[in-house]
Structures are given as C-alpha cells and as structure tokens.
Design a protein around this motif. Structure first.
Motif, PDB file in Angstrom:
ATOM      1  N   ILE A  32       0.858  -1.187   0.000  1.00  0.00           N
ATOM      2  CA  ILE A  32       0.000   0.000   0.000  1.00  0.00           C
ATOM      3  C   ILE A  32       0.895   1.238   0.000  1.00  0.00           C
ATOM      4  N   VAL A  33       0.642   2.122  -0.965  1.00  0.00           N
ATOM      5  CA  VAL A  33       1.474   3.309  -1.160  1.00  0.00           C
ATOM      6  C   VAL A  33       0.590   4.549  -1.190  1.00  0.00           C
ATOM      7  N   CYS A  34       1.160   5.686  -0.703  1.00  0.00           N
ATOM      8  CA  CYS A  34       0.429   6.953  -0.730  1.00  0.00           C
ATOM      9  C   CYS A  34       0.629   7.626  -2.081  1.00  0.00           C
ATOM     10  N   ASN A  35      -0.453   7.653  -2.876  1.00  0.00           N
ATOM     11  CA  ASN A  35      -0.454   8.360  -4.160  1.00  0.00           C
ATOM     12  C   ASN A  35      -1.548   9.421  -4.137  1.00  0.00           C
ATOM     13  N   GLY A  46       0.260   0.502  -5.213  1.00  0.00           N
ATOM     14  CA  GLY A  46       0.506   1.808  -5.794  1.00  0.00           C
ATOM     15  C   GLY A  46       1.929   1.931  -6.333  1.00  0.00           C
ATOM     16  N   ASP A  47       2.198   3.097  -6.886  1.00  0.00           N
ATOM     17  CA  ASP A  47       3.487   3.364  -7.522  1.00  0.00           C
ATOM     18  C   ASP A  47       4.479   3.879  -6.475  1.00  0.00           C
ATOM     19  N   TYR A  48       5.478   3.074  -6.151  1.00  0.00           N
ATOM     20  CA  TYR A  48       6.482   3.475  -5.161  1.00  0.00           C
ATOM     21  C   TYR A  48       7.350   4.631  -5.660  1.00  0.00           C
ATOM     22  N   ASN A  49       7.400   4.770  -6.985  1.00  0.00           N
ATOM     23  CA  ASN A  49       8.197   5.857  -7.554  1.00  0.00           C
ATOM     24  C   ASN A  49       7.406   7.156  -7.686  1.00  0.00           C
ATOM     25  N   ALA A  96       2.122  12.826   0.687  1.00  0.00           N
ATOM     26  CA  ALA A  96       2.568  12.295   1.979  1.00  0.00           C
ATOM     27  C   ALA A  96       3.485  13.304   2.659  1.00  0.00           C
ATOM     28  N   THR A  97       3.402  13.361   3.981  1.00  0.00           N
ATOM     29  CA  THR A  97       4.221  14.313   4.734  1.00  0.00           C
ATOM     30  C   THR A  97       4.770  13.678   6.004  1.00  0.00           C
ATOM     31  N   MET A 155       7.170  14.208   1.925  1.00  0.00           N
ATOM     32  CA  MET A 155       7.819  12.898   1.858  1.00  0.00           C
ATOM     33  C   MET A 155       7.795  12.413   0.404  1.00  0.00           C
ATOM     34  N   THR A 156       8.939  11.963  -0.052  1.00  0.00           N
ATOM     35  CA  THR A 156       9.020  11.351  -1.382  1.00  0.00           C
ATOM     36  C   THR A 156       9.540   9.926  -1.218  1.00  0.00           C
ATOM     37  N   ASN A 157       9.714   9.244  -2.331  1.00  0.00           N
ATOM     38  CA  ASN A 157      10.146   7.850  -2.249  1.00  0.00           C
ATOM     39  C   ASN A 157      11.598   7.709  -1.805  1.00  0.00           C
ATOM     40  N   ASN A 158      12.343   8.814  -1.785  1.00  0.00           N
ATOM     41  CA  ASN A 158      13.761   8.702  -1.423  1.00  0.00           C
ATOM     42  C   ASN A 158      14.191   9.865  -0.532  1.00  0.00           C
TER      43      ASN A 158
END
Length: 642
Positions: A508-511, A519-522, A527-528, A589-592
C-alpha cells in the motif's frame, strides 16, 4: 515797608513791589477795622501756595503770570515746606512752579489785589511736583495680594507634586496591589500582569513560584516587600506567582506538625503516612522523610482529587524496607539485604552528582514489608559514563556478546522546569537486564501511539538493538548524551490526514494523498512527515560543549540561551523540542527522502538535512530530574499528625 513776597524795601505809598511786581498792601497807621485784619496779621502765602512767577500787569487791568525764572528741581525725597506765619523771602525764589497756570483774583479793599489760593490741590495719587515719586499703594493690600499669589502657587505645586508622586513619576514606583491590577485587566490579577506593569516602569521584575490553594499564575504578593512600597528604577523585585498546590522547598526534615498549617492552605486532600526508618538519629521520629509530589514540585492536575502525601518517620520493626537506604552507598545496602536472605538486583538510574553510586529507590518500595528470601531491586544513580552500559545487554542470547539496546528505563523519573511544568517517565520493565523501557502510549503533542509504544534512542525497529552503524544517534557517540523519541516516529508518516506506518507489510502506497494498494512506489505524493515528540537527555558529566560545537542546536536558539542563566550541570536535565519555536513542522515525503525531524539514519539524505534542536540549554529552558522517592502510598498506614 517791606514787600511781603520778596522782602524788598518799598515806600509806604507803593502799590506794587519794585522788585517782584506783586501788589502791596498799604500800611494803615490806625488800627484796622474789626472786619479787616491788620497787614501784620494777614495770612501769608505758604510755600505750596506761592505762585511760581511774578504777576505782570495787563492792559485794561488785571495781571497775568510772568515767565518763571529757571528753578532747581525739588528732590523727590525733599518734603514740601509747611505754610509760614511770616514772609519767607528766600523760599519764594527756590519753590518750583505749579504744573498748571494759576489764576489770581483781584484783592478786595483799597484797590489792592491779593493772590488767590490755587483752584485745586494736588491729589495723593498725583505728584505735586514734577519728578517727585508718587506715594505707593497701601503696603497692607500689596502684601495681602502677594501672600494670596504665593498660597495659590503653593497649592498648585502641592497638588501637582501629590498627583505625580501617586503616579510614581518621582519618589520611586509604588508596587501595585492585586486590586489595582485586576481593575486594569478586568479579572483576577496574574503575576504576569504585575511583571509587565513593573517592567513598563523600568523596574527589573521576575517571578518566583509559591505553592498555594490559588490557581496557577495568580499574583500572590512580593518577596520581602508589600503592595504600596516604593522602589527605584532598576530595582530588582520578585513577584510571587501561585504554582497551584504542591510541596514547598525545605519541607523535608521538618517535624510534620510544623507543616500542617502550610498544607491546609493548598485546597486539596493531604494524607500523612507512616514511613519506617532504621536510624532515628538521622531521621527523627515525626519528621518528614518523603513527599508526593517531590519537594519543590507542584501537584499535577490529574492528581488533585487524590491530593498530597506526606511521609512521617516511624521506628522500623525490621520487617520492612527502611526508607533510609535511599542516599546510601549501593554496594553497602546490597550486602546488608543479601545478609538478610534477599536476592538483590541492581538497576541504574540517572542521578544528580551527589547521588551517583547511591541508592535512589527500590522495588518493593521503601516502607514495604518483605519476607526473608524475597527478591529486591535497588535503583542506583549513574552519570554520563554509565549510560552506554545502561543500554547494553550482556551475553546476548542472539549474538552471545554485548549489544547496544534501543530502549532503556535509565531516564525514568520526574523532570520539571522552573515554571513548574513536569514530565514523568516510568520504567515499564521488571528490573531484569534487558527488560527496562519507558512506555509512551500518548505524546505530549496529543498523538495516540497505543499501549505498546515506548521511547527509543536509536533505530531499533524490527530488532531490539541499534542497527545502523552509519546513523547519527547521540547514544552511539561519545558525548554521554542521548535522545528519546517514540519508536514509531522512525517509520510513520501522514498520507493526507491519516497517520500511516511504512514498516507495515503489504504494497500500500500513498499516491495523491490516498493510500493505494499496489501503488506506484516511484510516485509517492500527498505524503508528509510530521514533527513529533523528541527529547534530548543530558546526564551529569556529559560533554555539553561538544554538542554545541558540533552544531546540534539551532544557532539562533543557542545565542539566545547564552544570554540566559547557565544550566546547572550538577543535575541531569532534558530538553523537550518545542514545535512552537519552529516556523514549519511538516515536510514533504518522497520515495527517497529522509525524515528531517529525526536523527540521520545513515541510509538516505544527509546530516545537513536534519532540523536543529530548539530550544538550546539554559536554566530557563531545561527540565531537571527531581530527587524523589517512590513509595506505595496507598499501602502505608496513616500517621496521627495534629
């Protein structure tokens, strides 16, 4: 005969004086008629009545004054001569002329003219002689006028002085009463109101907390002064502020009967309990040997219904743990208890300098009855040099060696700042090695973490030990200080408005601000990271200078702290990171991306991305560990104190 005006000798039949030209009275050889006075008895003109110039005959009869000869002016101080009964020829020449032309009537009898008196006499207000100073007005009236003016001025000045004195413009600033302050604010006077008013008048005012039955913040009075007293500018005034109900300093050691009146004013229930002591010389029977809350601390709002507890010394019967083990050398007490058949464990706690190596408490608590062979845990004080060992498990069953744990109860206790705000950490372990931690189900910021949450000092997430050798946790450094934060704050974040945890299983990913399955991890978006509760703990002996030079604190916060009273490093202290001091408490927040509100974890981002600590340490910003003894108050018998 002689001229009665100038004294010149004239013949008896002369009608006019050959010298001055004045008409002459003929001599009468016989006695003058009764209706006519003799020449020798006729009134002679006085100095004031003499005309200034001789008369000159006019055609057709009559006389006119002739031009006056130059006369020497009369001095202002020279009095006018009184009328003479005999002619004074010399004075007629010296008299000044009248300021106005004089008219003369024809003399009656024998065709002789006699001078008439002046038509008017000079008034008192008009100078009779040119150049002469007029008479002053009545001195009495003038003096009265002056006195009235002086009195009026004195009254005006007096009133001005009175009102400016009352206003504190001169003669010092009057200390305001509670009524004056409350009248200005419209409510009950607070110590802050008083301090603000005094500072506005140039008085150096500060506050001191006094425990009372009044609510927190209320103005109580002045230390060593009373309302209405006057102080000069730049004077130091201590304003007493109510801290609510609590235990005043210097309560310990007093006879309990001496503090009854003090605690009666606190407005909460007060319980006196028997606490056993073994050395009645050091701790006399009837003296205060323990309190809850600790001496110098306020009663928390949640404890007001239960109230204040006062421990009163009673002689130990030998079947209970005596309270006077507290403060004694830990090894000595351990040996005594072991000699009584007890199995004794030692657990470290942060302590002030004088309590390092000394017993700070026990489990069972002092005052508790113990049977022979019962296990007893002794808590003892440590400084910065013992912190890493307190976090270490020896002979780890997983590794067989010594491993640095992520959690510990070494910071358990109550920490309070100078304003009376307190933070309490409890040890949730059973006293055995590796089973010591601080439960943290709810944060000071209101975040709900749940009953299994605890405070951590490193990234011990899926295992009990600190895992990243590259991470920048103070616990793994060499300053002796360490951090405390909710364990889940290492992995949680907010997707939109919901709190999520990246450590949970599943895809489960925040998009776009919503949690999406698979969801797309990239493309993590919406998200914060949120700033959450975070503490810096500084034991006695920690290298505070290194922390400052390493840039751990925000530069502006450190500069502000340096202007305040220095922190007392003989006591352990902690700093609560205050979100109110930051302009921004969230970050995308981003993926990296790393969480900037947590210590650098060694995996992504860099140390420079980490938010610096606010506030920096000063006596005004830190929370000091209080010296307190944990007792099972509910199990102790009541003490009879009157």
């Amino acid at each position: 005969m002689k001229c009665p005006y100038c004294g010149n000798d004239e013949s008896p039949d002369s009608k006019f004086c050959g010298n001055c030209g004045q008409p002459l009275q003929q001599q009468v050889s016989q006695a003058a008629p009764a209706s006519q006075p003799a020449v020798s008895q006729m009134p002679q003109p006085s100095a004031a009545q003499q005309p200034a110039t001789p008369a000159v005959p006019l055609p057709g009869g009559g006389f006119a004054p002739a031009p006056a000869a130059p006369q020497e002016p009369l001095q202002p101080t020279q009095p006018l001569q009184p009328a003479q009964s005999q002619p004074q020829p010399q004075q007629s020449v010296a008299q000044p002329a009248w300021p106005q032309a004089q008219q003369f009537a024809q003399p009656s009898g024998a065709g002789v003219s006699t001078p008439a008196a002046p038509a008017t006499q000079p008034s008192a207000a008009t100078p009779a002689v040119p150049g002469q100073t007029p008479k002053p007005k009545s001195r009495g009236k003038l003096i009265g006028l002056i006195v009235a003016v002086v009195i009026a001025l004195a009254l005006g000045i007096g009133l001005a002085l009175f009102f400016t004195y009352r206003a504190g413009i001169w003669g010092g600033t009057p200390l305001p009463t509670a009524e004056e302050i409350s009248g200005a604010s419209g409510g009950e006077a607070t110590a802050d109101d008083v301090v603000t008013q005094l500072k506005a008048k140039g008085v150096k005012a500060s506050k001191a907390i006094i425990f009372s039955g009044k609510k927190k913040g209320v103005f109580l009075g002045y230390e060593g002064m009373k309302p209405g007293d006057r102080v000069q500018k730049d004077a130091a005034v201590i304003v007493q502020e109510s801290g609510g109900p609590g235990v005043p300093k210097n309560t310990m050691g007093k006879q309990a009967t001496k503090v009854v009146s003090t605690f009666k004013t606190m407005g909460v229930p007060v319980h006196y309990k028997q606490v056993p002591v073994s050395d009645t010389k050091k701790k006399p029977i009837g003296s205060v040997v323990a309190t809850y809350p600790a001496e110098g601390q306020a009663l928390s709002d949640g404890d007001k219904d239960d109230g204040i507890y006062i421990g009163v010394a009673t002689k130990s019967d030998g079947g209970a743990i005596s309270i006077d083990i507290v403060g004694r050398d830990v090894d000595t007490v351990k040996s005594e208890l072991e000699s009584q058949g007890h199995d004794v464990a030692l657990v470290p706690r942060l302590a002030s300098k004088k309590f390092v190596g000394k017993v700070s408490g026990s489990d069972p608590m002092p005052g508790s009855t113990v049977a022979e062979g019962d296990a007893v845990t002794l808590y003892y004080g440590i400084d910065a040099s013992g912190v890493k060992d307190a976090y270490t498990v020896h002979d780890s069953p997983e590794t067989g060696g010594d491993n640095l744990l992520g959690v510990s109860g070494v910071a358990a206790g109550t920490w309070c700042n100078n304003s009376g705000d307190c933070i309490t950490f409890k040890d949730g372990g059973d006293g055995s090695e590796g089973n010591s931690y601080i439960p943290y189900p709810k944060g000071r910021d209101g975040t709900e973490y749940g009953e299994y949450e605890s405070l951590s000092s490193c990234d011990a997430i899926q295992q009990p030990y600190c895992s990243s050798p590259k991470a920048d946790y103070l616990l793994t450094g060499d300053t002796g200080a360490f951090e405390l934060f909710p364990r889940s704050s290492m992995t949680n974040y907010w997707c939109g408005t919901s709190q999520e945890d990246s450590n949970t299983a599943g895809g489960i990913v925040c998009n776009n601000g919503k949690m999406v399955e698979n969801g797309d991890y990239n493309n993590i978006s919406g998200a914060t990271y949120h700033m959450q509760d975070f503490y810096l703990v500084v034991p006695v002996g920690a290298d505070l200078n290194k922390l400052e030079s390493d840039g751990y604190f925000d530069a502006d916060a450190l500069a502000a702290a340096k202007k305040q009273k220095a922190v007392n490093t003989t006591k352990p202290f902690l700093i609560y990171r205050d979100p109110k001091l930051y302009d921004k408490t969230t970050a995308d927040m981003t993926n990296n991306s790393a969480n900037p509100f947590m210590p650098y974890n060694g995996y992504v981002g860099s140390k420079s991305d980490i938010v610096k600590m606010k506030p920096a340490p000063s006596d005004d910003t830190v929370y000091y560990l209080t010296v307190s003894i944990d007792l099972d108050w509910g199990e102790l018998p009541d003490a009879d104190v009157k």
